[in-house]
Design an enzyme around this catalytic site. Structure first.
Site, PDB file in Angstrom:
ATOM      1  N   CYS A 131       0.823  -1.203   0.000  1.00  0.00           N
ATOM      2  CA  CYS A 131       0.000   0.000   0.000  1.00  0.00           C
ATOM      3  C   CYS A 131       0.860   1.257   0.000  1.00  0.00           C
ATOM      4  CB  CYS A 131      -0.950   0.087   1.188  1.00  0.00           C
ATOM      5  SG  CYS A 131      -2.047  -1.304   1.335  1.00  0.00           S
ATOM      6  N   LYS A 177      13.296 -14.752 -10.140  1.00  0.00           N
ATOM      7  CA  LYS A 177      12.953 -13.732 -11.147  1.00  0.00           C
ATOM      8  C   LYS A 177      11.937 -14.295 -12.131  1.00  0.00           C
ATOM      9  CE  LYS A 177      14.007 -11.066  -9.466  1.00  0.00           C
ATOM     10  NZ  LYS A 177      14.629 -10.639  -8.295  1.00  0.00           N
ATOM     11  N   GLU A 189       8.400 -14.883 -10.521  1.00  0.00           N
ATOM     12  CA  GLU A 189       7.619 -13.729 -10.076  1.00  0.00           C
ATOM     13  C   GLU A 189       7.140 -12.845 -11.215  1.00  0.00           C
ATOM     14  OE1 GLU A 189       9.635 -11.061  -7.355  1.00  0.00           O
ATOM     15  OE2 GLU A 189      11.512 -11.288  -8.427  1.00  0.00           O
ATOM     16  N   TRP A 242      -2.560  -2.857  -1.617  1.00  0.00           N
ATOM     17  CA  TRP A 242      -2.144  -4.252  -1.716  1.00  0.00           C
ATOM     18  C   TRP A 242      -2.977  -4.960  -0.649  1.00  0.00           C
ATOM     19  CZ3 TRP A 242       0.296  -7.970   1.446  1.00  0.00           C
ATOM     20  CH2 TRP A 242       0.822  -9.062   0.768  1.00  0.00           C
ATOM     21  N   GLU A 274      18.157 -17.183  -7.461  1.00  0.00           N
ATOM     22  CA  GLU A 274      17.692 -15.846  -7.821  1.00  0.00           C
ATOM     23  C   GLU A 274      17.110 -15.848  -9.239  1.00  0.00           C
ATOM     24  OE1 GLU A 274      16.928 -13.363  -6.297  1.00  0.00           O
ATOM     25  OE2 GLU A 274      16.963 -11.706  -7.715  1.00  0.00           O
ATOM     26  N   HIS A 318      18.539 -36.952  -6.440  1.00  0.00           N
ATOM     27  CA  HIS A 318      17.860 -37.381  -5.217  1.00  0.00           C
ATOM     28  C   HIS A 318      16.376 -37.043  -5.236  1.00  0.00           C
ATOM     29  CE1 HIS A 318      21.736 -38.451  -3.603  1.00  0.00           C
ATOM     30  NE2 HIS A 318      22.186 -37.307  -4.089  1.00  0.00           N
ATOM     31  N   LYS A 363       6.381  -4.048  -3.551  1.00  0.00           N
ATOM     32  CA  LYS A 363       7.821  -3.837  -3.436  1.00  0.00           C
ATOM     33  C   LYS A 363       8.328  -3.950  -2.010  1.00  0.00           C
ATOM     34  CE  LYS A 363      11.784  -2.660  -5.204  1.00  0.00           C
ATOM     35  NZ  LYS A 363      12.434  -3.737  -5.955  1.00  0.00           N
ATOM     36  N   ARG A 404       3.990  -0.223  -4.733  1.00  0.00           N
ATOM     37  CA  ARG A 404       3.723  -0.739  -3.388  1.00  0.00           C
ATOM     38  C   ARG A 404       2.430  -1.561  -3.319  1.00  0.00           C
ATOM     39  NH1 ARG A 404       6.741   1.789   0.447  1.00  0.00           N
ATOM     40  NH2 ARG A 404       5.252   1.180   2.043  1.00  0.00           N
ATOM     41  N   ASN A 421      -1.714   2.265   5.586  1.00  0.00           N
ATOM     42  CA  ASN A 421      -0.801   1.206   5.148  1.00  0.00           C
ATOM     43  C   ASN A 421      -0.378   0.457   6.409  1.00  0.00           C
ATOM     44  OD1 ASN A 421       1.269  -0.373   4.063  1.00  0.00           O
ATOM     45  ND2 ASN A 421       2.757   1.277   4.259  1.00  0.00           N
ATOM     46  N   GLY A 422      -0.527  -0.865   6.404  1.00  0.00           N
ATOM     47  CA  GLY A 422      -0.153  -1.651   7.586  1.00  0.00           C
ATOM     48  C   GLY A 422      -1.259  -2.635   7.920  1.00  0.00           C
TER      49      GLY A 422
HETATM   50  C1  F6R Z   1      12.105 -10.275  -5.397  1.00  0.00           C
HETATM   51  C2  F6R Z   1      12.021  -9.271  -4.359  1.00  0.00           C
HETATM   52  C3  F6R Z   1      11.687  -9.710  -2.976  1.00  0.00           C
HETATM   53  C4  F6R Z   1      12.488  -8.895  -1.957  1.00  0.00           C
HETATM   54  C5  F6R Z   1      12.019  -9.246  -0.536  1.00  0.00           C
HETATM   55  C6  F6R Z   1      12.858  -8.558   0.515  1.00  0.00           C
HETATM   56  O1  F6R Z   1      12.419  -9.718  -6.625  1.00  0.00           O
HETATM   57  O2  F6R Z   1      12.221  -8.106  -4.598  1.00  0.00           O
HETATM   58  O3  F6R Z   1      11.896 -11.073  -2.822  1.00  0.00           O
HETATM   59  O4  F6R Z   1      13.837  -9.192  -2.120  1.00  0.00           O
HETATM   60  O5  F6R Z   1      10.683  -8.871  -0.388  1.00  0.00           O
HETATM   61  O6  F6R Z   1      12.770  -7.174   0.416  1.00  0.00           O
HETATM   62  P1  F6R Z   1      13.826  -6.237   1.110  1.00  0.00           P
HETATM   63  O7  F6R Z   1      15.155  -6.500   0.495  1.00  0.00           O
HETATM   64  O8  F6R Z   1      13.327  -4.849   0.849  1.00  0.00           O
HETATM   65  O9  F6R Z   1      13.822  -6.573   2.570  1.00  0.00           O
END
Ligand code: F6R
Length: 609
Positions: free
Chosen positions: A2, A486, A489, A74, A482, A505, A604, A27, A100-101
């Protein structure tokens, strides 16, 4: 999680609110809404889905007013719908709230308020705040909000307006980010800096429990007891351009291309002329650093993968055992942490709720906490003992890219510092690593310069591919993890990462011609082993996409597609190898028509637990 915004000043309120929300859309983007105060009443417009729906509605039926608040959601409590979209009104419609929260005791409060005659119109936790403020309002909105926040459990960043007051926004926060941009004759409340940059670079950061009364010409802040306080002020260096697309189709692609700069800036100034690694942020003497017996890394998501890279580096170079834990597990598992433990909290946003809780847990148990973050002034910078900033600039694309490679760059510096203090690497070895690090920005530029093979490869997997496996060994494992994150997501293709040696395994049972295998097979100690694993999966019909070292002509025998990266020391491979995997995910997602900047269900900054 949010985004909220509030504006008071001479500009057209809806323009400021909608532009601010556009900069906060990363957000959350399940629904959006605004509430504007005009001549003694509040007009609210809310729409389900992307902000563009709200913008369209306001363009069709303009709303005028002197002040306003806005929200991009969100969803946590209640599905994405117009009734659940913010702002939320009280019974009279004269109070509007954006939040937000998460209000953890909202069920109890809701029952109490309903028993007192309040009528609820949504399923949200936020609406309890509107009614609570209504029940406490006696002509002073700031006081009503302050008293209301004392009843709230959980986290909140709030902006509240009242129809009776056409010149004041009340803002309050606890455990959710909230800043106030101080302009000339105007002020703007927001969840994050990009929303205010068009108007000002002077920022006031609210602390937990504080309540601010914001008018066009003044900001006054009280603490939870109602006593006046002075807030910290900051000047933001980066400008709006840094938070815009700059000619790229998406933020994600722009941010992938910003990696040479992000890595260069993060490494800048870290090597002294006398050959010592500069890391004053550790706030420890060389003897204290040498006395560190254990390192625990706590992080989530992409930041967790950066932490896994750090494990290999610190153990190999500094000979210090490292544990890497997901923050949401660490905080609940009664961790063993002592005075000789350095806890490293990696968080791009600096606001991830579970990582912040883990930082508190670690400090309570006597550990020193070093934070690695990209956001100046974020929550973690106030809670940790020391902070290393990744100088990657704002990252707007929801999928982390440049902040991942910048985090790894910062972790190289930390690992070298530990090794130097402990005397486990010679000055010549440190210098050798450093020269390799200095070459990385140029290497990333070369990878970014030729994306033809990647686009071709992505095109082939855009249709009919529902699942994939990512393999690596050693320091290639976190890179594979990673890469898989990517892909899943942003393209919604299932992707699972495994240490290549574990294939036999169990996961090898998944192999069919329709499950491509992506492998990190750069030159190094386990190269031959990875090649054997590639042969095993190909023998079972899998197509392989392999990240390999330039000049490795043998690898083409084991791969349908080869994504070459220039040669580096094996320990430095994670940064170059991550880049083609980011691009692969990007091009597959684009070919499938996905919104790469705002993938479904994500946000984010994860400020809820
Ligand atoms: C994936 C991504 C998330 C963040 C995770 C942690 O692309 O961005 O997996 O890495 O939410 O966020 P931070 O680093 O802000 O604590």
């Amino acid at each position: 999680m949010c985004g909220i915004v509030g504006y008071v000043g001479p500009k057209r309120v809806t323009d400021v609110l909608l532009a601010g929300l556009a900069r906060l859309e990363y957000r959350g983007y399940d629904s959006a809404g605004i509430a504007v105060v005009h001549e003694g009443s509040i007009e609210t417009v809310r729409r389900v889905g992307k902000l563009s729906h709200l913008i369209g509605a306001v363009a069709e039926d303009p709303v005028e007013g002197s002040i306003g608040i806005g929200h991009t959601r969100w969803a946590t409590h209640g599905r994405p719908s117009e009734e659940n979209a913010h702002p939320h009104a009280d019974c009279t419609g004269r109070i509007a709230v954006v939040h937000n929260g998460i209000i953890e005791n909202y069920t109890e409060l809701r029952e109490e308020l309903q028993a007192a005659g309040h009528t609820f119109r949504s399923e949200t936790d936020t609406e309890t705040v509107s009614h609570l403020v209504e029940s406490l309002y006696a002509g002073d909105l700031a006081e009503a909000v302050r008293l209301a926040t004392r009843r709230l459990h959980g986290s909140y960043a709030l902006a509240v307006v009242h129809a009776d007051d056409t010149g004041t926004i009340i803002a309050a926060r606890r455990d959710s980010p909230l800043i106030i941009g101080e302009g000339a004759g105007e002020n703007i409340v927001a969840s994050d800096i990009p929303a205010v940059l068009e108007h000002t670079r002077e920022i006031l950061v609210l602390e937990d429990g504080q309540v601010a009364t914001v008018t066009a010409d003044s900001i006054s802040v009280v603490d939870a007891e109602g006593l006046p306080v002075t807030c910290e002020r900051m000047h933001v260096e980066w400008d709006l351009e840094a938070a815009e697309k700059g000619g790229y189709e998406d933020f994600m692609l722009k941010e992938i291309h910003e990696q040479p700069k992000a890595v260069r800036e993060t490494l800048r100034g870290r090597m002294g002329e006398d050959g010592t690694v500069q890391l004053s942020e550790l706030a420890m003497t060389t003897e204290e650093v040498a006395g560190i017996r254990r390192v625990i890394v706590i992080a989530c998501g992409t930041s967790y993968h950066a932490g896994l890279v750090a494990k290999t580096l610190v153990e190999q170079w500094a000979r210090v055992p490292v544990e890497v834990d997901v923050s949401s597990e660490f905080r609940y598992r009664d961790p063993i942490v002592g005075g000789d433990t350095l806890v490293v909290a990696i968080t791009q946003s600096g606001e991830t709720a579970d990582t912040l809780a883990s930082v508190r847990e670690a400090r309570d148990r006597g550990a020193k906490v070093l934070a690695i973050t990209n956001v100046v002034g974020s929550r973690v910078t106030r809670e940790a003992d020391g902070v290393i900033y990744t100088h990657a600039g704002p990252e707007i694309g929801v999928a982390a890219t440049k902040t991942f490679t910048a985090q790894i760059a910062a972790l190289y510096v930390l690992a070298l510092k530990l090794a130097q203090a402990k005397g486990t690497l010679s000055p010549a070895q440190v210098q050798h690593v450093w020269s390799g690090l200095m070459a990385l920005p140029g290497i990333i530029e070369r990878i970014l310069g030729d994306q033809g093979a990647l686009q071709e490869c992505a095109d082939q997997y855009k249709d009919g591919c529902l699942s994939s496996l990512f393999l690596g060994r050693g320091i290639g494992v976190p890179v594979a993890m990673e890469g898989a994150l990517k892909l899943k997501e942003i393209s919604y293709i299932h992707a699972e990462a495994y240490p290549a040696g574990e294939m036999k395994h169990g996961p090898i049972a998944l192999i069919t011609p329709h499950v491509p295998v992506v492998a990190v097979a750069t030159k190094g100690r386990t190269y031959d082993k990875v090649v054997s694993n590639l042969q095993e999966v190909r023998a079972r019909g899998a197509e392989t996409i392999v990240v390999a070292t330039e000049g490795d002509t043998e690898i083409v025998k084991h791969a349908e597609h080869v994504l070459y990266v220039p040669e580096t020391d094996e320990d430095l491979v994670p940064i170059p190898a991550a880049v083609p995997l980011q691009l692969l995910a990007y091009y597959i997602a684009k070919a499938k028509g996905c919104n790469v900047d705002q993938p479904r269900n994500l946000a984010k900054s994860v400020t809820v637990e």
